[in-house]
Design a protein around this motif. Structure first.
Motif, PDB file in Angstrom:
ATOM      1  N   LYS A 185      -6.816   3.056  -2.650  1.00 29.52           N
ATOM      2  CA  LYS A 185      -6.597   2.857  -1.208  1.00 29.52           C
ATOM      3  C   LYS A 185      -7.123   4.043  -0.415  1.00 29.52           C
ATOM      4  CE  LYS A 185      -2.731  -0.365  -1.522  1.00 29.52           C
ATOM      5  NZ  LYS A 185      -3.353  -1.667  -1.416  1.00 29.52           N
ATOM      6  N   ALA A 228      -5.453   0.853  10.295  1.00 33.85           N
ATOM      7  CA  ALA A 228      -4.329   1.677  10.742  1.00 33.85           C
ATOM      8  C   ALA A 228      -4.650   3.146  10.492  1.00 33.85           C
ATOM      9  CB  ALA A 228      -3.079   1.288   9.957  1.00 33.85           C
ATOM     10  N   VAL A 280       4.318   3.041   6.874  1.00 30.84           N
ATOM     11  CA  VAL A 280       3.954   2.342   5.640  1.00 30.84           C
ATOM     12  C   VAL A 280       3.513   3.354   4.576  1.00 30.84           C
ATOM     13  CG1 VAL A 280       2.536   0.503   4.654  1.00 30.84           C
ATOM     14  CG2 VAL A 280       3.188   0.413   7.066  1.00 30.84           C
ATOM     15  N   VAL A 301       3.279  -1.293  -1.961  1.00 35.55           N
ATOM     16  CA  VAL A 301       3.370  -0.991  -0.534  1.00 35.55           C
ATOM     17  C   VAL A 301       4.820  -1.043  -0.088  1.00 35.55           C
ATOM     18  CG1 VAL A 301       2.754  -1.836   1.770  1.00 35.55           C
ATOM     19  CG2 VAL A 301       1.079  -1.922  -0.082  1.00 35.55           C
ATOM     20  N   GLU A 359       0.579   5.371   6.302  1.00 31.58           N
ATOM     21  CA  GLU A 359      -0.162   4.880   7.464  1.00 31.58           C
ATOM     22  C   GLU A 359       0.712   4.234   8.520  1.00 31.58           C
ATOM     23  OE1 GLU A 359      -3.078   2.167   5.719  1.00 31.58           O
ATOM     24  OE2 GLU A 359      -1.834   0.469   6.279  1.00 31.58           O
ATOM     25  N   GLU A 360       0.121   4.174   9.685  1.00 26.81           N
ATOM     26  CA  GLU A 360       0.732   3.572  10.866  1.00 26.81           C
ATOM     27  C   GLU A 360       1.139   2.125  10.567  1.00 26.81           C
ATOM     28  OE1 GLU A 360      -1.399   1.981  14.992  1.00 26.81           O
ATOM     29  OE2 GLU A 360      -2.574   2.870  13.375  1.00 26.81           O
ATOM     30  N   PHE A 361       2.285   1.718  11.084  1.00 23.60           N
ATOM     31  CA  PHE A 361       2.766   0.345  10.934  1.00 23.60           C
ATOM     32  C   PHE A 361       2.108  -0.505  12.017  1.00 23.60           C
ATOM     33  CE2 PHE A 361       5.959  -2.946  11.982  1.00 23.60           C
ATOM     34  CZ  PHE A 361       6.020  -3.568  10.749  1.00 23.60           C
ATOM     35  N   LEU A 362       1.364  -1.494  11.596  1.00 22.37           N
ATOM     36  CA  LEU A 362       0.678  -2.363  12.560  1.00 22.37           C
ATOM     37  C   LEU A 362       1.558  -3.555  12.909  1.00 22.37           C
ATOM     38  CD1 LEU A 362      -2.889  -2.525  10.941  1.00 22.37           C
ATOM     39  CD2 LEU A 362      -2.182  -1.123  12.899  1.00 22.37           C
ATOM     40  N   LYS A 415       3.949 -12.922   2.558  1.00 18.20           N
ATOM     41  CA  LYS A 415       4.150 -11.815   1.611  1.00 18.20           C
ATOM     42  C   LYS A 415       5.614 -11.568   1.249  1.00 18.20           C
ATOM     43  CE  LYS A 415       0.207  -9.681   0.836  1.00 18.20           C
ATOM     44  NZ  LYS A 415      -0.189  -9.298  -0.510  1.00 18.20           N
ATOM     45  N   ASN A 459       8.370  -7.184  -0.134  1.00 14.16           N
ATOM     46  CA  ASN A 459       7.000  -7.669  -0.284  1.00 14.16           C
ATOM     47  C   ASN A 459       6.787  -8.189  -1.697  1.00 14.16           C
ATOM     48  OD1 ASN A 459       5.207  -7.642   1.893  1.00 14.16           O
ATOM     49  ND2 ASN A 459       5.184  -5.418   1.889  1.00 14.16           N
ATOM     50  N   MET A 504      -4.992  -7.856  10.256  1.00 16.58           N
ATOM     51  CA  MET A 504      -3.902  -8.014  11.230  1.00 16.58           C
ATOM     52  C   MET A 504      -4.527  -8.163  12.608  1.00 16.58           C
ATOM     53  SD  MET A 504      -0.436  -7.711  11.175  1.00 16.58           S
ATOM     54  CE  MET A 504       0.382  -6.352  10.353  1.00 16.58           C
ATOM     55  N   ILE A 519      -5.906  -4.279   6.895  1.00 18.19           N
ATOM     56  CA  ILE A 519      -4.735  -3.772   6.174  1.00 18.19           C
ATOM     57  C   ILE A 519      -5.143  -3.322   4.788  1.00 18.19           C
ATOM     58  CG2 ILE A 519      -2.513  -4.422   5.175  1.00 18.19           C
ATOM     59  CD1 ILE A 519      -2.120  -6.303   7.484  1.00 18.19           C
ATOM     60  N   GLU A 520      -5.954  -4.132   4.149  1.00 16.89           N
ATOM     61  CA  GLU A 520      -6.382  -3.764   2.790  1.00 16.89           C
ATOM     62  C   GLU A 520      -7.610  -4.575   2.406  1.00 16.89           C
ATOM     63  OE1 GLU A 520      -4.187  -5.219  -0.524  1.00 16.89           O
ATOM     64  OE2 GLU A 520      -3.936  -7.196   0.359  1.00 16.89           O
TER      65      GLU A 520
HETATM   66  P1  AMP Z   1      -1.222  -4.575   0.968  1.00 19.24           P
HETATM   67  O1  AMP Z   1      -0.922  -4.631  -0.505  1.00 19.24           O
HETATM   68  O2  AMP Z   1      -1.919  -3.335   1.412  1.00 19.24           O
HETATM   69  O3  AMP Z   1      -1.789  -5.860   1.499  1.00 19.24           O
HETATM   70  O4  AMP Z   1       0.197  -4.566   1.675  1.00 19.24           O
HETATM   71  C1  AMP Z   1       1.133  -5.562   1.424  1.00 19.24           C
HETATM   72  C2  AMP Z   1       1.710  -6.043   2.714  1.00 19.24           C
HETATM   73  O5  AMP Z   1       2.368  -4.984   3.398  1.00 19.24           O
HETATM   74  C3  AMP Z   1       0.677  -6.535   3.696  1.00 19.24           C
HETATM   75  O6  AMP Z   1       0.292  -7.840   3.434  1.00 19.24           O
HETATM   76  C4  AMP Z   1       1.428  -6.389   5.012  1.00 19.24           C
HETATM   77  O7  AMP Z   1       2.315  -7.455   5.217  1.00 19.24           O
HETATM   78  C5  AMP Z   1       2.213  -5.126   4.788  1.00 19.24           C
HETATM   79  N1  AMP Z   1       1.475  -3.985   5.311  1.00 19.24           N
HETATM   80  C6  AMP Z   1       0.606  -3.203   4.650  1.00 19.24           C
HETATM   81  N2  AMP Z   1       0.105  -2.260   5.453  1.00 19.24           N
HETATM   82  C7  AMP Z   1       0.653  -2.452   6.645  1.00 19.24           C
HETATM   83  C8  AMP Z   1       0.533  -1.785   7.919  1.00 19.24           C
HETATM   84  N3  AMP Z   1      -0.242  -0.713   8.082  1.00 19.24           N
HETATM   85  N4  AMP Z   1       1.260  -2.259   8.936  1.00 19.24           N
HETATM   86  C9  AMP Z   1       2.084  -3.318   8.789  1.00 19.24           C
HETATM   87  N5  AMP Z   1       2.245  -3.977   7.634  1.00 19.24           N
HETATM   88  C10 AMP Z   1       1.542  -3.554   6.573  1.00 19.24           C
END
Ligand code: AMP
Ligand code: GLY
Length: 412
Positions: A99, A114, A137, A149, A181-184, A210, A220, A269, A278-279
Motif C-alpha cells: 500500500k 486520501a 484509517v 484495514v 490515511e485520511e478517512f474519506l 464491505k 470490514n 470513493m 481507496i485502493e
Molecule cells: P481496502 O482494503 O483498502 O479496500 O479497505 C477496505 C475498506 O475500508 C474499503 O473498502 C473502505 O470501505 C474502507 N476504507 C479504506 N480506506 C478508507 C478511507 N481512506 N476512507 C474511508 N474508508 C476507507
C-alpha cells in the motif's frame, strides 16, 4: 477448445471457471472447489509443480485468481517456463502488494487519493495519531486477505489498533509497515479494467458491501455481496475515474518500468471533492467478479489472450441487473468454525458459486469465512434482489449469516 488452469479455488475462481467452461473450454483448477468439480478437474499440487503440470497436461492458458500468487511472482515464474498466463507480473503486482508503494505512486503522479503518511516505527506512528483527526484509517502495508484495514474512531482505539498491527502482528508481516490515511466520506464503488500497458478497457462498475452487517455495521470483511448497476454513480463519474485514475495509473506503471497486464481494480470513493482512490487490486474482485462475469457476453478466454498479446479486446455486456449475496460463517471475519452441512442447494435456481465449501463424503460442508454466493439476474435490480433472497431461504445450514440489504442503496 482450450485447456485452462485456474489458480485459486474460491467464489471468484468458480465464477471464472464457469464462464470459461460455458465458452467451451476444459477447466482445471488448482485447489478443491465442489462447484467446479461438477464440470472441471480440481487438482492439489504444490506451487512449484504448476509449470510441470501445465507442460504435462498441455495447458493453453493459466488464469490467476488471487493476489497472493501474483504478488509472489507466479506470472514471472510460469512465463520463464514458456507458459501463457493471464495476470500482472511481480513488478506490476506490487500495486496491490504494497500500500505504501501505491500511495507513493499516486502522490508522484497526482492521482487522487486520501492524504496519508507511512510509518515503520510504532512510536512515530503513535505520535502522529496524537495530532490527528478522527475517524482515521490504519492499513497494514502488505496483503492481509482484504482484512488489513482498520477504521479507528478515536485516539484511544487507534492506539490499540496500531499495537495490534505493529506489535502483536495481527496481520503478520503485512503490518510491519503501516499507512495511516485520511478517512474519506462518500459513496464507494469498484471499477475493474482490463489493462494491457497503456490500453485501458473499463468493465461495468459494481458495488461491494464491505461491512459484515446490514446498514454497514460491523467489521470490514472481504465483501458480503455485490450488485450492478449502481444508480447513484453516473457515467460522468466513471469517465472521471478512468481519465483521472485508471489511465494515469497505467501510464505511471509504464514510466516506472512496471508495465501492467491483467485486471486492474480500483476501489473508489465518490467524495464531495471528486472521485478518489481507496485502493488498487491487481485481479478480479471477489465478490464483484461473480456478478460481472455473468453480465459479460464476450469471450473471457479471448480477452485474456488479447490482453497478454497487447491486441484490442472485444468487450460486451448484457443489459440485466445482477446481485450476489454472500452467505458467511457465523463469526466471520473473526473466528468461525467449519464443517457444518449445507442442504437444499439443488433447489436453488440462481447461480451459486462456492467460496468456502468442502465435499465431505458426498456432503457439502462449510469450509471458510465466506461460504457461498447466490447470484441472481433480472431485468430490474429489484427483481434480481427478490430472486436471490428467495433462493437463499431454500439453503439450510446452522452456521451461516448474510446481509439482508445487498443492493438496496440503488433501489431508493
Ligand atoms: P481496502 O482494503 O483498502 O479496500 O479497505 C477496505 C475498506 O475500508 C474499503 O473498502 C473502505 O470501505 C474502507 N476504507 C479504506 N480506506 C478508507 C478511507 N481512506 N476512507 C474511508 N474508508 C476507507
Ligand atoms: N471485493 C474487494 C476485493 O476483491 O478486494
Amino acid at each position: 477448445m482450450a485447456r485452462v488452469l485456474i489458480l485459486g479455488n474460491g467464489g471468484r475462481e468458480h465464477a471464472i471457471s464457469y464462464k470459461l467452461f460455458n465458452e467451451g473450454h476444459e477447466i482445471f483448477m488448482l485447489g478443491l472447489n465442489p462447484g467446479v468439480a461438477k464440470f472441471g478437474t480440481c487438482i492439489e499440487i504444490c506451487e512449484n509443480q504448476i509449470a510441470e503440470f501445465c507442460k504435462n497436461n498441455m495447458i493453453d492458458l493459466v488464469f490467476v485468481g488471487p493476489e497472493k500468487y501474483l504478488v509472489d511472482g507466479i506470472v514471472d515464474k510460469l512465463e520463464n517456463e514458456g507458459i501463457r498466463v493471464f495476470g500482472p507480473n511481480k513488478r506490476a503486482a506490487i500495486l496491490e502488494g504494497s500500500k505504501s508503494f501505491s500511495k507513493n505512486l499516486m502522490k508522484k503522479y497526482n492521482i487522487p487519493t486520501a492524504s496519508y503518511e507511512v510509518f515503520e516505527e510504532f512510536e512515530t506512528a503513535k505520535e502522529y495519531l496524537k495530532n490527528s483527526n478522527f475517524p482515521i484509517v490504519i492499513k497494514a502495508d502488505g496483503i492481509a486477505a482484504g482484512k488489513g484495514v482498520i477504521i479507528a474512531e478515536s485516539y484511544e482505539t487507534s492506539i490499540s489498533d496500531l499495537e495490534e498491527i505493529m506489535i502483536n502482528n495481527k496481520f503478520n508481516a503485512a503490518g510491519k509497515k503501516v499507512v495511516i490515511e485520511e478517512f474519506l466520506i462518500g459513496e464507494e464503488f469498484s471499477l475493474m479494467c482490463f489493462v494491457s500497458g497503456n490500453k485501458v478497457y473499463p468493465m461495468k462498475i459494481a458495488q461491494d458491501h464491505k461491512r459484515a452487517f446490514d446498514n454497514d455495521e460491523g467489521l470490514n470483511t472481504g465483501g458480503m455481496g455485490a450488485y450492478l448497476p449502481i444508480k447513484h454513480i453516473t457515467e460522468e463519474d466513471v469517465k472521471e475515474a478512468v481519465d483521472n485514475i485508471i489511465i494515469p495509473t497505467a501510464n505511471a506503471m509504464i514510466l516506472e518500468n512496471r508495465e501492467f497486464k491483467g485486471v486492474l481494480f480500483a476501489g473508489l470513493m465518490k467524495t464531495k471533492d471528486g472521485i478518489k482512490t481507496i485502493e488498487y487490486n491487481v485481479r478480479f474482485g471477489d465478490p464483484e467478479s461473480e456478478i460481472i462475469l455473468q453480465s459479460m457476453t464476450s469471450s473471457l478466454y479471448d480477452i485474456a489472450n488479447d490482453i497478454i498479446d497487447g491486441n484490442e479486446i472485444d468487450l460486451r455486456w448484457n443489459e440485466e441487473s445482477h446481485v450476489g449475496v454472500v452467505l458467511a460463517s457465523k463469526g466471520y471475519p473473526e473466528d468461525y468454525k467449519n464443517g457444518y452441512e449445507i442442504l437444499g442447494l439443488e433447489k436453488v435456481k440462481s447461480q451459486i458459486f462456492h467460496m468456502g465449501t468442502k465435499d465431505l463424503n458426498g456432503k457439502i460442508v462449510t469450509n471458510g469465512g465466506r461460504v457461498l454466493i447466490v447470484c441472481a439476474s433480472a431485468h430490474t435490480l429489484e427483481k434480481a434482489i427478490e430472486k436471490a433472497y428467495k433462493d437463499i431461504e431454500k439453503i439450510e445450514c446452522d452456521n451461516l449469516y448474510y446481509r439482508k440489504d445487498i443492493g438496496h442503496l440503488s433501489l431508493k
